[in-house]
Design a protein around this motif. Structure first.
Motif, PDB file in Angstrom:
ATOM      1  N   ASP A 101       0.827  -1.216   0.000  1.00 19.90           N
ATOM      2  CA  ASP A 101       0.000   0.000   0.000  1.00 19.90           C
ATOM      3  C   ASP A 101       0.857   1.260   0.000  1.00 19.90           C
ATOM      4  O   ASP A 101       0.321   2.374  -0.101  1.00 19.90           O
ATOM      5  CB  ASP A 101      -0.913   0.018   1.228  1.00 19.90           C
ATOM      6  N   TYR A 102       2.188   1.079   0.136  1.00 18.81           N
ATOM      7  CA  TYR A 102       3.072   2.242   0.229  1.00 18.81           C
ATOM      8  C   TYR A 102       3.889   2.462  -1.050  1.00 18.81           C
ATOM      9  O   TYR A 102       4.943   3.083  -1.014  1.00 18.81           O
ATOM     10  CB  TYR A 102       4.030   2.067   1.412  1.00 18.81           C
ATOM     11  N   ARG A 103       3.377   1.934  -2.164  1.00 17.66           N
ATOM     12  CA  ARG A 103       4.156   2.021  -3.406  1.00 17.66           C
ATOM     13  C   ARG A 103       4.371   3.464  -3.865  1.00 17.66           C
ATOM     14  O   ARG A 103       5.283   3.735  -4.630  1.00 17.66           O
ATOM     15  CB  ARG A 103       3.479   1.203  -4.509  1.00 17.66           C
ATOM     16  N   TYR A 104       3.521   4.387  -3.411  1.00  9.62           N
ATOM     17  CA  TYR A 104       3.678   5.784  -3.807  1.00  9.62           C
ATOM     18  C   TYR A 104       4.328   6.619  -2.699  1.00  9.62           C
ATOM     19  O   TYR A 104       4.485   7.830  -2.846  1.00  9.62           O
ATOM     20  CB  TYR A 104       2.317   6.390  -4.184  1.00  9.62           C
ATOM     21  N   ASP A 105       4.677   5.990  -1.621  1.00 14.12           N
ATOM     22  CA  ASP A 105       5.334   6.694  -0.511  1.00 14.12           C
ATOM     23  C   ASP A 105       6.442   5.782   0.022  1.00 14.12           C
ATOM     24  O   ASP A 105       6.266   5.045   0.992  1.00 14.12           O
ATOM     25  CB  ASP A 105       4.325   7.015   0.597  1.00 14.12           C
ATOM     26  N   ARG A 106       7.588   5.834  -0.635  1.00 13.62           N
ATOM     27  CA  ARG A 106       8.661   4.899  -0.334  1.00 13.62           C
ATOM     28  C   ARG A 106       9.202   5.038   1.084  1.00 13.62           C
ATOM     29  O   ARG A 106       9.732   4.084   1.658  1.00 13.62           O
ATOM     30  CB  ARG A 106       9.807   5.087  -1.347  1.00 13.62           C
ATOM     31  N   ASP A 107       9.068   6.223   1.688  1.00 10.67           N
ATOM     32  CA  ASP A 107       9.556   6.406   3.050  1.00 10.67           C
ATOM     33  C   ASP A 107       8.758   5.603   4.076  1.00 10.67           C
ATOM     34  O   ASP A 107       9.155   5.490   5.233  1.00 10.67           O
ATOM     35  CB  ASP A 107       9.506   7.891   3.437  1.00 10.67           C
ATOM     36  N   THR A 146      33.087   4.371   8.007  1.00 16.20           N
ATOM     37  CA  THR A 146      31.993   4.540   7.045  1.00 16.20           C
ATOM     38  C   THR A 146      31.581   5.999   6.965  1.00 16.20           C
ATOM     39  O   THR A 146      31.861   6.791   7.873  1.00 16.20           O
ATOM     40  CB  THR A 146      30.779   3.688   7.445  1.00 16.20           C
ATOM     41  N   GLU A 147      30.921   6.329   5.897  1.00 15.26           N
ATOM     42  CA  GLU A 147      30.428   7.692   5.692  1.00 15.26           C
ATOM     43  C   GLU A 147      28.906   7.691   5.796  1.00 15.26           C
ATOM     44  O   GLU A 147      28.229   6.852   5.177  1.00 15.26           O
ATOM     45  CB  GLU A 147      30.856   8.193   4.315  1.00 15.26           C
ATOM     46  N   ASP A 148      28.364   8.642   6.557  1.00 16.00           N
ATOM     47  CA  ASP A 148      26.913   8.730   6.719  1.00 16.00           C
ATOM     48  C   ASP A 148      26.269   9.206   5.421  1.00 16.00           C
ATOM     49  O   ASP A 148      26.692  10.201   4.828  1.00 16.00           O
ATOM     50  CB  ASP A 148      26.551   9.717   7.834  1.00 16.00           C
ATOM     51  N   HIS A 149      25.237   8.494   4.995  1.00 13.34           N
ATOM     52  CA  HIS A 149      24.505   8.899   3.794  1.00 13.34           C
ATOM     53  C   HIS A 149      23.259   9.693   4.194  1.00 13.34           C
ATOM     54  O   HIS A 149      22.159   9.410   3.750  1.00 13.34           O
ATOM     55  CB  HIS A 149      24.122   7.660   2.980  1.00 13.34           C
ATOM     56  N   ARG A 150      23.475  10.664   5.061  1.00 12.60           N
ATOM     57  CA  ARG A 150      22.369  11.501   5.525  1.00 12.60           C
ATOM     58  C   ARG A 150      22.574  12.927   5.018  1.00 12.60           C
ATOM     59  O   ARG A 150      23.647  13.504   5.166  1.00 12.60           O
ATOM     60  CB  ARG A 150      22.266  11.486   7.044  1.00 12.60           C
ATOM     61  N   VAL A 151      21.550  13.456   4.399  1.00 14.74           N
ATOM     62  CA  VAL A 151      21.577  14.826   3.877  1.00 14.74           C
ATOM     63  C   VAL A 151      20.888  15.733   4.886  1.00 14.74           C
ATOM     64  O   VAL A 151      19.716  15.536   5.207  1.00 14.74           O
ATOM     65  CB  VAL A 151      20.875  14.912   2.509  1.00 14.74           C
ATOM     66  N   ARG A 152      21.616  16.725   5.376  1.00 19.58           N
ATOM     67  CA  ARG A 152      21.070  17.623   6.400  1.00 19.58           C
ATOM     68  C   ARG A 152      20.631  18.931   5.750  1.00 19.58           C
ATOM     69  O   ARG A 152      21.430  19.654   5.164  1.00 19.58           O
ATOM     70  CB  ARG A 152      22.103  17.878   7.488  1.00 19.58           C
ATOM     71  N   LEU A 153      19.345  19.241   5.885  1.00 14.55           N
ATOM     72  CA  LEU A 153      18.785  20.479   5.351  1.00 14.55           C
ATOM     73  C   LEU A 153      18.958  21.621   6.352  1.00 14.55           C
ATOM     74  O   LEU A 153      19.124  22.782   5.958  1.00 14.55           O
ATOM     75  CB  LEU A 153      17.307  20.289   5.026  1.00 14.55           C
ATOM     76  N   TYR A 159      17.448  13.980   5.894  1.00 13.70           N
ATOM     77  CA  TYR A 159      16.858  12.762   5.329  1.00 13.70           C
ATOM     78  C   TYR A 159      17.976  11.851   4.834  1.00 13.70           C
ATOM     79  O   TYR A 159      19.100  12.296   4.576  1.00 13.70           O
ATOM     80  CB  TYR A 159      15.887  13.100   4.194  1.00 13.70           C
ATOM     81  N   LEU A 160      17.646  10.566   4.708  1.00 10.67           N
ATOM     82  CA  LEU A 160      18.616   9.596   4.220  1.00 10.67           C
ATOM     83  C   LEU A 160      18.794   9.757   2.720  1.00 10.67           C
ATOM     84  O   LEU A 160      17.832   9.656   1.955  1.00 10.67           O
ATOM     85  CB  LEU A 160      18.168   8.168   4.530  1.00 10.67           C
ATOM     86  N   GLY A 161      20.010  10.008   2.292  1.00  8.46           N
ATOM     87  CA  GLY A 161      20.270  10.121   0.867  1.00  8.46           C
ATOM     88  C   GLY A 161      20.443   8.777   0.196  1.00  8.46           C
ATOM     89  O   GLY A 161      20.374   8.670  -1.035  1.00  8.46           O
ATOM     90  N   ARG A 162      20.677   7.762   0.999  1.00 12.80           N
ATOM     91  CA  ARG A 162      20.842   6.421   0.441  1.00 12.80           C
ATOM     92  C   ARG A 162      20.359   5.406   1.464  1.00 12.80           C
ATOM     93  O   ARG A 162      20.730   5.487   2.645  1.00 12.80           O
ATOM     94  CB  ARG A 162      22.308   6.159   0.105  1.00 12.80           C
ATOM     95  N   ALA A 163      19.547   4.461   1.030  1.00 11.88           N
ATOM     96  CA  ALA A 163      19.036   3.417   1.925  1.00 11.88           C
ATOM     97  C   ALA A 163      18.694   2.186   1.100  1.00 11.88           C
ATOM     98  O   ALA A 163      18.534   2.252  -0.119  1.00 11.88           O
ATOM     99  CB  ALA A 163      17.817   3.904   2.693  1.00 11.88           C
ATOM    100  N   LEU A 164      18.579   1.076   1.792  1.00  7.43           N
ATOM    101  CA  LEU A 164      18.265  -0.187   1.133  1.00  7.43           C
ATOM    102  C   LEU A 164      16.766  -0.256   0.872  1.00  7.43           C
ATOM    103  O   LEU A 164      15.957  -0.026   1.771  1.00  7.43           O
ATOM    104  CB  LEU A 164      18.708  -1.344   2.031  1.00  7.43           C
ATOM    105  N   GLY A 165      16.367  -0.547  -0.361  1.00  7.74           N
ATOM    106  CA  GLY A 165      14.969  -0.728  -0.706  1.00  7.74           C
ATOM    107  C   GLY A 165      14.289   0.484  -1.292  1.00  7.74           C
ATOM    108  O   GLY A 165      13.141   0.389  -1.735  1.00  7.74           O
ATOM    109  N   VAL A 166      14.970   1.639  -1.324  1.00 11.01           N
ATOM    110  CA  VAL A 166      14.333   2.862  -1.827  1.00 11.01           C
ATOM    111  C   VAL A 166      14.194   2.832  -3.343  1.00 11.01           C
ATOM    112  O   VAL A 166      13.139   3.146  -3.898  1.00 11.01           O
ATOM    113  CB  VAL A 166      15.127   4.108  -1.388  1.00 11.01           C
ATOM    114  N   ASN A 167      15.262   2.447  -4.031  1.00 11.44           N
ATOM    115  CA  ASN A 167      15.286   2.438  -5.496  1.00 11.44           C
ATOM    116  C   ASN A 167      15.568   1.035  -6.014  1.00 11.44           C
ATOM    117  O   ASN A 167      16.051   0.163  -5.263  1.00 11.44           O
ATOM    118  CB  ASN A 167      16.357   3.404  -6.012  1.00 11.44           C
TER     119      ASN A 167
END
Length: 577
Positions: A101-107, A146-153, A159-167
């Motif tokens: 049910d979350y196919r349009y909201d990947r988060d 390791t390097e954090d894949h978190r983008v800070r606004l 938000y996470l700039g890279r995660a498993l299962g997003v793309n």
């Protein structure tokens, strides 16, 4: 008994102030031989708080990694094995989100971070996606690997700039670091490392050195006491012992077998009857034998009498059968399955009635182009089987290719094979060139390691030789033991030696045997394709002038022409006097 890789592991996890623990972790220490060929694996995943089902993703990611990694080929490198498993898990998680049910909201879907550590031989291999972390204890401080894949606004938004299962595809950070006894690694989720000072972690690891589980619990407790409102997970692994490069032996039990004597026809040997010797050299003795139990004809190979006291040679001798058992191709010689215990050190392979390509080339000088294509395509299929397992044959030559009575080609002799997964365990020993100089890629002479591109070079040389009866660089390549010297060599156009070779085929051959590996075909299949299908740029290309194709011959002809002109002028001058 060779020293084994041993570790101590401590782990702790808590939901903290959250009702559900979306973190998941695990570790696996396999028994031999996987302990040697695949190593020890740890993995930690952290689900994202915006998703109510990310704990499923975390659990799936860790369990898949720890099980599927050990199902990959033992011949593959750690990097290839782990990245393929992680990529497959990412695809599955992404597909599950698309079906939910979350196919349009990947988060809100099946998304998590993943940090994994594989310890093999004398190295630690790190794989990382997201913002969990892997540290190494360096003296009195923690070094973040390791390097954090978190983008800070902003200070409040990120938000996470890279995660498993997003793309559908995922980029995986990879790092390999050498290890030694006493080295200590820490894996932690952001709920922990954002609320615990490094000095506390270091002191805790020292205070609880004999109980790493207690150390992990103390670190998790400190994060909770400091106000962390996230899930809390820590893994700690300490390297207790690392096998030296000279003590890693995949074939320790087999190599302890006594060495066989030289065999004679009609002799019975370990359940076989020797029929005749097929080949003998300074590296091995090969016999045709009959299995007394089944009557099956086999090829029996025993170690050379001259090298049998060399431990590196004995390891490589057993690696030949080990590698062959992991390849399944009709174009690669198969080892025989020996059901009974061995009493001596030897290997057995299927018997193929036919002739070597070397003999075939003597019988068919300057073979027809279509015949050459058919044979090269079969050899290439055999090489594909090696390369899919991250193996490089390293000694492809006409004498190591068999053609049976039906015309099927099989690659034989794996005594020089390089296996990525085995090479990671330590140096193979020495700087000895294992291949045959006339067919070896020049990077070997420069002291560089071989690759699938090196096998392509050897295949290109064989194709060239089948069409012309010559070698593309003559005998000079065998003497080119320095990279700079080899770059001065000139390719001799196949069309100069066989007018039936089309220019576009010649260009394909020239590219396959380029002295620079980067200029060869990126894939062996492209070379095979271009031997049968003309490329537009090769088809339209005009033949190179003789001065470019063969400078030496051009200078010789030019010198001869100038000499004739001088003789003619002298004759005219003499006649006018």
């Amino acid at each position: 008994m060779a020293q084994q890789l041993t570790v101590s592991i401590g782990q702790a996890s808590s939901p903290g102030r959250k009702p559900v623990n979306q973190d998941f972790y695990g570790a696996l220490i396999p028994a031999e031989p996987l302990l040697i060929t695949k190593g020890i694996a740890l993995a930690l995943a952290d689900g994202i708080s915006s998703s109510d089902i990310s704990q499923v993703a975390s659990e799936s990611a860790v369990k898949s990694f720890l099980t599927d990694y050990y199902c990959t080929s033992e011949a593959w490198s750690v990097k290839s094995s782990a990245q393929r498993v992680i990529a497959a898990t990412n695809s599955w998680l992404h597909a599950e989100t698309r079906r939910s049910d979350y196919r349009y909201d990947r988060d809100k879907g099946y998304v998590c971070t993943l940090s994994a550590l594989v310890i093999k031989g004398a190295a630690a291999h790190l794989f990382h996606i997201g913002d969990s972390r892997i540290y190494r204890l360096a003296g009195a401080s923690l070094e973040q690997l390791t390097e954090d894949h978190r983008v800070r606004l902003s200070a409040e938004q990120s938000y996470l700039g890279r995660a498993l299962g997003v793309n559908p595809q995922v980029e995986i950070d990879y790092l390999s670091v050498p290890i030694g006894s006493g080295d200590l690694f820490v894996l932690a989720t952001d709920g922990v490392y954002e609320h615990v000072a490094h000095r506390f972690v270091v002191q805790t690891l020292r205070d609880h050195g004999d109980d790493l589980d207690a150390a992990a619990r103390a670190i998790v407790g400190e994060a909770f006491n400091n106000g962390s409102d996230d899930n809390l997970t820590v893994q700690v692994v300490r390297i207790e012992s690392v096998p030296g490069a000279d003590s890693i032996d995949l074939f320790e039990r087999v190599a302890e077998l006594p060495l066989p004597p030289l065999l004679e026809p009609r002799a019975e040997f370990d359940g076989y009857r020797i029929i005749r010797e097929l080949h003998g050299s300074s590296r091995s003795h090969i016999y045709l034998a009959s299995d007394l139990a089944t009557g099956e004809l086999v090829v029996l190979k025993i170690p050379s009498a001259d090298l049998r006291d060399d431990p590196e040679y004995r390891k490589r001798f057993m690696l030949e059968e080990w590698a062959a058992r992991r390849i399944d191709s009709p174009h690669v010689l198969k080892p025989c399955v020996v059901q009974r215990p061995r009493s001596y050190l030897y290997v057995t392979f299927e018997y193929i009635e036919g002739q070597t390509l070397a003999q075939w080339m003597i019988d068919h000088p300057r073979a027809e182009l279509e015949t050459v294509r058919g044979l090269i395509e079969q050899i290439a299929k055999g090489l594909y089987a090696f390369h899919r397992k991250e193996m490089v044959h390293q000694d492809l030559r006409p004498a190591n290719v068999l053609i049976d009575r039906s015309g099927t080609v099989k690659i034989i002799d794996f005594g020089s094979v390089r296996v990525a997964g085995v090479a990671e365990l330590g140096p193979a020993g020495g700087d000895e060139l294992l291949g045959t100089v006339q067919y070896m890629a020049p990077e070997y002479f420069a002291g560089q390691g071989g690759s699938a591109l090196s096998d392509q070079f050897s295949l290109g040389v064989i194709a060239y030789q089948m069409l012309t009866g010559r070698l593309p660089y003559g005998a000079e390549l065998a003497r080119a033991n320095q990279a700079l010297k080899s770059r001065k060599l000139r390719y001799s156009a196949a069309a100069d030696h066989n007018a039936k070779v089309p220019v576009w085929v010649d260009r394909a051959l020239q590219r396959a045997v380029s002295l620079d590996p980067a200029k060869r075909y990126p894939a062996l299949s492209e070379f095979v394709h271009d031997l049968r299908h003309p490329r537009a740029d090769y088809l339209d290309a005009r033949p190179q002038p003789l001065a470019a194709r063969n400078p030496l011959l051009f200078l010789q002809l030019l010198s001869a022409l100038l000499a004739l002109i001088v003789v003619g002028l002298l004759a005219r001058l003499h006649g006018s006097i």
